[in-house]
Design a protein around this motif. Sequence first.
Motif, mmCIF file in Angstrom:
data_model
loop_
_atom_site.group_PDB
_atom_site.id
_atom_site.type_symbol
_atom_site.label_atom_id
_atom_site.label_comp_id
_atom_site.label_asym_id
_atom_site.label_seq_id
_atom_site.Cartn_x
_atom_site.Cartn_y
_atom_site.Cartn_z
ATOM 1 N N MET A 1 -44.220 -158.370 42.566
ATOM 2 C CA MET A 1 -45.422 -157.936 43.276
ATOM 3 C C MET A 1 -45.225 -157.973 44.786
ATOM 4 O O MET A 1 -45.795 -157.141 45.508
ATOM 5 N N TYR B 1 -44.703 -159.539 36.474
ATOM 6 C CA TYR B 1 -45.594 -159.140 37.564
ATOM 7 C C TYR B 1 -46.847 -160.008 37.640
ATOM 8 O O TYR B 1 -47.190 -160.538 38.696
ATOM 9 N N HIS C 1 -43.607 -156.267 30.815
ATOM 10 C CA HIS C 1 -44.670 -155.597 31.562
ATOM 11 C C HIS C 1 -44.868 -154.143 31.157
ATOM 12 O O HIS C 1 -43.934 -153.348 31.168
#
Length: 268
Positions: free
Chosen positions: A165, A223, A248
């Motif tokens: 992120m 993430y 993810h």
Amino acid sequence: MCSVSEGPFHTSDASLTTLGPRRAILRTADGVRIEALYEPGEAGFTDTAIVVAHGFTGSVDRPAVRRAARVFARYAAVVTFSFRGHGGSGGRSTVGDREVLDLAAAVEWARGFGHIRVVTAGFSMGGSVVLRHAAMHEGRREAHTDAVAAVSAPARWYYRGTAPMRRLHWVVTRPLGRLVGRYGLATRIHPEGWDPVPLSPVEAVPLIAPTPLLIVHGDRDPYFPLDHPRMLAAAGPAELWLEPGMGHAENAAGDELLGRIAHWLAAE
């Protein structure tokens, strides 16, 4: 970036029947051209159509999106599309803000094929978009969704607690990062920040009921850690699936999980 305002939805016309897949260019309420693909279910015309909202840097023709569409097509008709700034769509990505208008145009187009139910499934950024879309369009028949599945979605904005992120924020917020996004990730990103900050996913969840809501998240998501899906599920009526070993979004969702999601959407 400017936050979403309500307005009429403009899409291309769709016939109530179709003999096979159909590609179209849709026009959103703010005038952006969005590429979209309609595919009838494998069993022929069904009551339900699933509209798929991909993750950041995805598009209608990306392999993971096509794989999800193939699995979903076993249960329902499927509409896939590219968010603004992605694939062959126009405009620039606002990373989850005005993308609700893209999804609304796709939902309205799906309804034009005569399906009784139109449901949404979103992955990562697309997961945040399906949540906000369901909250903002409750009661608006043309663009309303009849059930929602959010996979690997963030609960809150500006999260930088993981290395992926932090890299994503660099891509979105820095001029050099946006060049990497355009030429390395084939994603055109709007250079301006949100003003005002849009409704967050966790703020959207309480506004979705009575529309059925499913939250899906992997326990190995690099993430967003598990506090994100738990926060979303706690914010309002929702079913929560925590998937062992899953990473993810659409790249990590296996066919078995995609099938369960499609079955849930088609049965709700």
